[in-house]
Structure formats: C-alpha cells, structure tokens
Design a protein around this motif. Structure first.
Motif, PDB file in Angstrom:
ATOM      1  N   GLU A  50       0.825  -1.202   0.000  1.00 41.04           N
ATOM      2  CA  GLU A  50       0.000   0.000   0.000  1.00 41.04           C
ATOM      3  C   GLU A  50       0.860   1.253   0.000  1.00 41.04           C
ATOM      4  OE1 GLU A  50      -2.834  -0.085   3.164  1.00 41.04           O
ATOM      5  OE2 GLU A  50      -3.651  -2.002   2.534  1.00 41.04           O
ATOM      6  N   LEU A  51       2.066   1.154   0.565  1.00 43.43           N
ATOM      7  CA  LEU A  51       3.009   2.267   0.583  1.00 43.43           C
ATOM      8  C   LEU A  51       4.383   1.742   0.218  1.00 43.43           C
ATOM      9  CD1 LEU A  51       3.913   5.181   1.223  1.00 43.43           C
ATOM     10  CD2 LEU A  51       4.212   4.453   3.592  1.00 43.43           C
ATOM     11  N   ALA A  52       4.986   2.340  -0.785  1.00 48.02           N
ATOM     12  CA  ALA A  52       6.340   1.982  -1.199  1.00 48.02           C
ATOM     13  C   ALA A  52       7.205   3.226  -1.104  1.00 48.02           C
ATOM     14  CB  ALA A  52       6.342   1.448  -2.618  1.00 48.02           C
ATOM     15  N   ILE A  53       8.373   3.084  -0.522  1.00 54.56           N
ATOM     16  CA  ILE A  53       9.326   4.184  -0.413  1.00 54.56           C
ATOM     17  C   ILE A  53      10.567   3.795  -1.197  1.00 54.56           C
ATOM     18  CG2 ILE A  53      10.719   5.606   1.130  1.00 54.56           C
ATOM     19  CD1 ILE A  53       8.631   5.000   3.318  1.00 54.56           C
ATOM     20  N   SER A  54      10.941   4.633  -2.136  1.00 52.24           N
ATOM     21  CA  SER A  54      12.091   4.343  -2.983  1.00 52.24           C
ATOM     22  C   SER A  54      13.037   5.528  -2.980  1.00 52.24           C
ATOM     23  CB  SER A  54      11.634   4.031  -4.410  1.00 52.24           C
ATOM     24  OG  SER A  54      12.733   3.730  -5.199  1.00 52.24           O
ATOM     25  N   ASP A  55      14.274   5.268  -2.604  1.00 49.25           N
ATOM     26  CA  ASP A  55      15.277   6.319  -2.544  1.00 49.25           C
ATOM     27  C   ASP A  55      16.137   6.274  -3.796  1.00 49.25           C
ATOM     28  OD1 ASP A  55      16.914   8.351  -1.633  1.00 49.25           O
ATOM     29  OD2 ASP A  55      18.127   7.032  -0.377  1.00 49.25           O
ATOM     30  N   GLU A  56      16.179   7.371  -4.512  1.00 46.48           N
ATOM     31  CA  GLU A  56      16.990   7.527  -5.716  1.00 46.48           C
ATOM     32  C   GLU A  56      16.794   6.401  -6.723  1.00 46.48           C
ATOM     33  OE1 GLU A  56      20.913   9.154  -5.413  1.00 46.48           O
ATOM     34  OE2 GLU A  56      20.599   9.610  -3.301  1.00 46.48           O
TER      35      GLU A  56
END
Length: 113
Positions: A50-56
């Motif tokens: 439901e929530l994805a966090i992607s750095d760079e």
C-alpha cells in the motif's frame, strides 16, 4: 502451484520489461544497475504494498531503463496505494507524473574560525 505463480508474475515481468529467464537467477546476482532497479520495482509489484518508499530510483539508469522503471511505477500507482520517491534530479519528473511534489532544501552553514 508453479503454474499459478507464472500466471501471477508474467504480467508483472512484462510491466517492468524483465525477461522470464531472470527468474532462474539469484536476486541481483550479475544484474546491471538498470536490472537491479527493475527488480526492485518487480518486487514492489509482486508484494502489492500500500506504501512503497524508494530512494533515488533513477540513479545510475540510462534513458531506456529510466523509461521502463517509470512506466512500471506509473502502473503501480493507484488510488488505493502510494509511492514515495526520493530523488535529486528533475529528469524523473519527465516520465513520472506525481500527484504531489514536495521539495526539501537544506542549507549548510560552516563556521570559519
């Protein structure tokens, strides 16, 4: 069971533009930078978070890989889930059309003695 898995994963492989033979490889073993990023997006698609966090997510990608990854991220975004992407470059916004953009600016002050 394996046939059900292939039925589930094949559309996701196509979405991220990954060949089916990558399923026979160890995770990220021998992958290029673009393949690693595609693999991360594939994992997000399979998990259905439901929530994805992607750095760079765009670092180290050539234009073709950036298009593939962006297309897959756009396909993952629905009204019922969210994707938070952290980037240092505006070029990502050429391919991904976010709902909201937050710009953070940091200032560093150095004291010279």
């Amino acid at each position: 069971m394996p046939l059900q898995f292939y039925g589930y994963i094949m559309p996701k492989l196509e979405m991220v533009n990954i060949k089916v033979d990558f399923l026979n490889r160890n995770v990220n073993e021998g992958f290029s930078g673009g393949e690693k990023k595609r693999n991360k997006i594939l994992q997000l698609a399979v998990l259905g978070a439901e929530l994805a966090i992607s750095d760079e997510i765009d670092s180290g990608l050539d234009v073709d890989a950036l298009r593939d990854v962006s297309k897959a991220v756009n396909a993952l975004m629905t009204p019922t889930n969210s994707v938070l992407m952290i980037t240092h470059y505006r070029r990502l916004l050429e391919f991904i059309k976010p709902t909201y953009i937050h710009i953070m600016v940091t200032f560093l002050y150095y004291l010279v003695c």
